[in-house]
Motif scaffolding. Structure first.
Motif, PDB file in Angstrom:
ATOM      1  N   ALA A  65      29.989  35.136  41.116  1.00  0.00           N
ATOM      2  CA  ALA A  65      29.844  36.546  40.769  1.00  0.00           C
ATOM      3  C   ALA A  65      30.728  36.926  39.580  1.00  0.00           C
ATOM      4  O   ALA A  65      30.362  37.806  38.796  1.00  0.00           O
ATOM      5  CB  ALA A  65      30.186  37.422  41.971  1.00  0.00           C
ATOM      6  N   LEU A  73      24.274  41.001  38.468  1.00  0.00           N
ATOM      7  CA  LEU A  73      24.987  41.388  39.680  1.00  0.00           C
ATOM      8  C   LEU A  73      24.220  42.473  40.433  1.00  0.00           C
ATOM      9  O   LEU A  73      24.055  42.398  41.652  1.00  0.00           O
ATOM     10  CB  LEU A  73      26.389  41.885  39.353  1.00  0.00           C
ATOM     11  CG  LEU A  73      27.438  40.832  39.023  1.00  0.00           C
ATOM     12  CD1 LEU A  73      28.702  41.488  38.486  1.00  0.00           C
ATOM     13  CD2 LEU A  73      27.760  40.002  40.252  1.00  0.00           C
ATOM     14  N   TYR A 135      28.998  40.746  45.771  1.00  0.00           N
ATOM     15  CA  TYR A 135      28.305  41.180  44.552  1.00  0.00           C
ATOM     16  C   TYR A 135      28.555  42.653  44.269  1.00  0.00           C
ATOM     17  O   TYR A 135      28.740  43.045  43.121  1.00  0.00           O
ATOM     18  CB  TYR A 135      26.797  40.912  44.675  1.00  0.00           C
ATOM     19  CG  TYR A 135      26.474  39.440  44.661  1.00  0.00           C
ATOM     20  CD1 TYR A 135      26.644  38.674  43.517  1.00  0.00           C
ATOM     21  CD2 TYR A 135      25.999  38.795  45.796  1.00  0.00           C
ATOM     22  CE1 TYR A 135      26.358  37.313  43.499  1.00  0.00           C
ATOM     23  CE2 TYR A 135      25.703  37.442  45.794  1.00  0.00           C
ATOM     24  CZ  TYR A 135      25.880  36.712  44.641  1.00  0.00           C
ATOM     25  OH  TYR A 135      25.600  35.375  44.627  1.00  0.00           O
TER      26      TYR A 135
END
Length: 151
Positions: A65, A73, A135
């Motif tokens: 991430a 994302l 995320y």
């Protein structure tokens, strides 16, 4: 009458489980229900949104991430949100089935099977939420737009 009800419930359970888990593809591709695994994408394609994967360790997702763009994302977080909402709907349906079981049959095999399935779904939901949060936090840290991501 009872036999017909059990038969209908059994058929519904088989149909539900078939739809939830489906058939896994030979190449290890991602399945529609999110239960399959997919090989990690090469580092050069990190601008694309990651797929929903409950098998990958959270620590690995955290490092992935950090290298993703804001757009990817958000797209990945939206995929996880959709998977979470679908899993919650499945849990609600199964919970309703369990509540419909008469007290006299609450300790029977069917009830035990349904409760075990419910525990598996809840564990899958927790895994999805843990990964979604990674995320979401990374997107928040990078100053991305969080609209539409609330659970």
């Amino acid at each position: 009458m009872r036999f017909e009800t059990r038969q209908i419930l059994s058929c519904c359970l088989v149909l539900f489980l078939s739809m939830s888990f489906g058939c896994r593809k030979k190449g290890g591709d991602q399945t529609a229900s999110g239960t399959g695994t997919k090989a990690p994408a090469p580092a050069s394609t990190q601008t694309q949104a990651a797929s929903v994967d409950t098998e990958k360790p959270v620590s690995e997702i955290q490092t992935q991430a950090q290298t993703m763009t804001v757009e990817s994302l958000k797209a990945t977080a939206l995929k996880y949100k959709d998977a979470i909402l679908a899993k919650q709907a499945d849990i609600e349906k199964l919970t309703a089935k369990i509540k419909e079981i008469p007290l006299t049959e609450a300790l029977g095999e069917e009830a035990k099977t349904l409760k075990a399935d419910l525990e598996k779904l809840e564990a899958g939901l927790k895994a999805l939420k843990d990964r979604y949060q990674v995320y979401y936090d990374a997107l928040k840290q990078k100053g991305g737009d969080l609209t539409g991501l609330a659970l």
